[in-house]
Structure formats: structure tokens, C-alpha cells
Design a protein around this motif. Sequence first.
Motif, PDB file in Angstrom:
ATOM      1  N   ALA A  44       4.655 -25.342  37.439  1.00  0.00           N
ATOM      2  CA  ALA A  44       3.799 -25.278  38.638  1.00  0.00           C
ATOM      3  C   ALA A  44       2.325 -25.176  38.250  1.00  0.00           C
ATOM      4  O   ALA A  44       1.459 -25.844  38.841  1.00  0.00           O
ATOM      5  CB  ALA A  44       4.204 -24.086  39.496  1.00  0.00           C
ATOM      6  N   GLU A  45       2.042 -24.366  37.245  1.00  0.00           N
ATOM      7  CA  GLU A  45       0.635 -24.182  36.852  1.00  0.00           C
ATOM      8  C   GLU A  45       0.037 -25.489  36.323  1.00  0.00           C
ATOM      9  O   GLU A  45      -1.110 -25.832  36.636  1.00  0.00           O
ATOM     10  CB  GLU A  45       0.530 -23.079  35.792  1.00  0.00           C
ATOM     11  N   THR A  51      -5.579 -33.358  38.073  1.00  0.00           N
ATOM     12  CA  THR A  51      -6.644 -33.898  38.920  1.00  0.00           C
ATOM     13  C   THR A  51      -6.105 -34.630  40.142  1.00  0.00           C
ATOM     14  O   THR A  51      -6.697 -34.569  41.222  1.00  0.00           O
ATOM     15  CB  THR A  51      -7.489 -34.891  38.085  1.00  0.00           C
ATOM     16  N   HIS A  52      -4.986 -35.357  39.963  1.00  0.00           N
ATOM     17  CA  HIS A  52      -4.449 -36.148  41.080  1.00  0.00           C
ATOM     18  C   HIS A  52      -3.593 -35.329  42.041  1.00  0.00           C
ATOM     19  O   HIS A  52      -3.078 -35.869  43.016  1.00  0.00           O
ATOM     20  CB  HIS A  52      -3.624 -37.324  40.550  1.00  0.00           C
ATOM     21  N   LEU A 115       4.795 -29.124  30.029  1.00  0.00           N
ATOM     22  CA  LEU A 115       4.086 -30.199  30.752  1.00  0.00           C
ATOM     23  C   LEU A 115       2.576 -30.100  30.581  1.00  0.00           C
ATOM     24  O   LEU A 115       1.987 -29.045  30.790  1.00  0.00           O
ATOM     25  CB  LEU A 115       4.424 -30.126  32.246  1.00  0.00           C
ATOM     26  N   ARG A 116       1.990 -31.237  30.209  1.00  0.00           N
ATOM     27  CA  ARG A 116       0.528 -31.300  30.138  1.00  0.00           C
ATOM     28  C   ARG A 116       0.024 -31.995  31.389  1.00  0.00           C
ATOM     29  O   ARG A 116       0.523 -33.061  31.765  1.00  0.00           O
ATOM     30  CB  ARG A 116       0.095 -32.109  28.911  1.00  0.00           C
ATOM     31  N   SER A 117      -0.988 -31.411  31.986  1.00  0.00           N
ATOM     32  CA  SER A 117      -1.546 -31.986  33.216  1.00  0.00           C
ATOM     33  C   SER A 117      -1.983 -33.428  32.982  1.00  0.00           C
ATOM     34  O   SER A 117      -1.874 -34.270  33.875  1.00  0.00           O
ATOM     35  CB  SER A 117      -2.732 -31.159  33.695  1.00  0.00           C
ATOM     36  N   ALA A 118      -2.441 -33.731  31.777  1.00  0.00           N
ATOM     37  CA  ALA A 118      -2.922 -35.096  31.494  1.00  0.00           C
ATOM     38  C   ALA A 118      -1.772 -36.099  31.595  1.00  0.00           C
ATOM     39  O   ALA A 118      -1.968 -37.231  32.063  1.00  0.00           O
ATOM     40  CB  ALA A 118      -3.560 -35.152  30.108  1.00  0.00           C
ATOM     41  N   LEU A 177       3.911 -40.395  27.781  1.00  0.00           N
ATOM     42  CA  LEU A 177       4.161 -39.326  28.765  1.00  0.00           C
ATOM     43  C   LEU A 177       5.110 -38.258  28.221  1.00  0.00           C
ATOM     44  O   LEU A 177       5.965 -37.735  28.940  1.00  0.00           O
ATOM     45  CB  LEU A 177       4.764 -39.921  30.057  1.00  0.00           C
ATOM     46  N   HIS A 178       4.958 -37.957  26.909  1.00  0.00           N
ATOM     47  CA  HIS A 178       5.978 -37.142  26.240  1.00  0.00           C
ATOM     48  C   HIS A 178       6.300 -35.835  26.960  1.00  0.00           C
ATOM     49  O   HIS A 178       7.456 -35.511  27.189  1.00  0.00           O
ATOM     50  CB  HIS A 178       5.541 -36.814  24.809  1.00  0.00           C
ATOM     51  N   SER A 179       5.252 -35.084  27.296  1.00  0.00           N
ATOM     52  CA  SER A 179       5.525 -33.750  27.852  1.00  0.00           C
ATOM     53  C   SER A 179       6.163 -33.838  29.235  1.00  0.00           C
ATOM     54  O   SER A 179       6.806 -32.899  29.694  1.00  0.00           O
ATOM     55  CB  SER A 179       4.235 -32.916  27.900  1.00  0.00           C
ATOM     56  N   LEU A 180       5.975 -34.989  29.893  1.00  0.00           N
ATOM     57  CA  LEU A 180       6.549 -35.188  31.229  1.00  0.00           C
ATOM     58  C   LEU A 180       8.004 -35.660  31.153  1.00  0.00           C
ATOM     59  O   LEU A 180       8.771 -35.480  32.093  1.00  0.00           O
ATOM     60  CB  LEU A 180       5.682 -36.200  31.987  1.00  0.00           C
TER      61      LEU A 180
END
Length: 213
Positions: A44-45, A51-52, A115-118, A177-180
Motif C-alpha cells: 500500500a505504501e 506518481t500515477h 514493490l517499487r513505485s517506479a 517490472l521485476h518488483s511488480l
Amino acid sequence: MPAPAPGYVVLLPVKPPARGKSRLVGIEPHERADLARSFALDTAESCLAATHVSAVLVITDDAYFAADVARLGAAVIPDGVSGDLNESLVQGALEARRRWPGLRPAALCGDLPALRSADLDAALAASEGAGPAYVEDAVGGGTTLYTAPHDLFRPAFGPGSAAAHRAGGARPLEGDLHSLRHDVDTLEDLEAVRRFGLGPRTALASVRVGSLG
Ligand SMILES: Nc1nc2c(ncn2[C@@H]2O[C@H](COP(=O)(O)OP(=O)(O)OP(=O)(O)O)[C@@H](O)[C@H]2O)c(=O)[nH]1
Ligand SMILES: C[C@H](OP(=O)(O)O)C(=O)O
């Protein structure tokens, strides 16, 4: 000139941590719940920092978890249909449309503790356009993110969900998109995502699990 990208509302379903993540085996039940809760809060954080992402709507039947995630800035509603993830997501999307009519819904698994926000931003930027889109998981066959305009929003999470989303007209999003892509179902999965950087709560919770130290 292309139309401006729509903002997104992330729909984040979270099974009550005391019941979820049943494939984290070989640890105590309270440790499993601690990890499950931490995964979801870290997910969640990261969403809230993207940004999107203009809003995060958590869908959970756990009142304690609801209070914790609300403190981060997420909105929370209960499951629309208990035990039916996809129907609860559909109802969550309807509620999101009522609250934020201009935002496109994106359903995201709540077990992405690295998860990375990027990566989330890259996927959401790539999902612009008319149709539905999804992110296949790293193992293959599963889905970690599904997004579509409201009128086409038909999530099909569960076994074989990548094929089901494809069959429903969604296109797979390419790129690392590895962390996703790395959802965590097992302790082996948790080890595998350490290289992306665990979220802070998950890092602490994994230290608390003696057998992982
Ligand atoms: N609100 C809600 N969330 C759900 C439900 N079922 C699954 N989820 C969430 O959907 C995401 C993907 O689910 P799974 O990977 O199967 O998670 P899980 O059910 O905790 O894990 P397992 O016990 O290993 O099947 C996770 O964020 C879960 O918490 C449900 O019935 N309601
Ligand atoms: C929700 C499901 O995730 P899994 O239970 O396979 O992690 C899926 O990939 O659609």
C-alpha cells in the motif's frame, strides 16, 4: 497532442492477515499473520508513493488491518462478496467510480512487499489506451496487476489468471517490472524478492521470524 494520462485508483484486496498467505509454511501462525500484514502495508505504501496513483482503495474484511492501512492514507471498504475476490474487486471498482469518477481502476495483489513505485508507475504509464491490460507474475501464469476502463473492468484473478485476462481481451504489459511481477506466496518467494529491497515492515517482520534470521 495525446490526451493526458488518466490517474489511477489502485484497488488493493487484502485477505484478513490471520487467514491469508497459507503457503507461508514452517513458521508460527502469528508470524505468518505478521508477514501477511506487513506485505500488504508495504504494498500500500509503495502504491501511495507512485506518481500515477491518485487514490488507493483497500478491500478487506479485517477491521484492525483497515485501521492500520487507513493511517497510511488509503481508503478502505469491506469485501462486497466475502470469499469472492473478483466479485469484491468489481464492487470495489464501482465504489471507486462513485468516489473518484475520473480515475481508472487498477487491481493489484497485496503481496508485493518489495514493490517499487517506479515499476508500478511504468506499468500504469504503459497501460494507457483504450483496452484492458495486465502484468503477468514472475513464475508465469498468474497476474499481479489488472487494469481496464470501468466499462471493461472484468478481473479474473485465481489459477490461470494470465490466460483468463488474455482471453478477456487484456494485453500483457512487457518490460522487466521485476518488483511488480514478484508476488510472495512462499518463504522461498520472500527470499527471492530481498534483492529488490524489502519494504520496511516486511524487513522487520522477517527479522522477527526467528527461523528466517
Ligand atoms: N479482500 C479480499 N482479498 C483477497 C481475497 N482472496 C485473496 N485476496 C487477496 O488477493 C491477493 C492475491 O491472493 P493470494 O496470492 O491467493 O493470497 P492469499 O489468499 O492470502 O494466499 P494463499 O493462502 O497462499 O492462497 C492477496 O493480496 C490476497 O490478500 C478475498 O476473498 N478478499
Ligand atoms: C491471485 C492469484 O495469485 P496467486 O494465488 O497465484 O499468487 C493470481 O495470480 O491470479
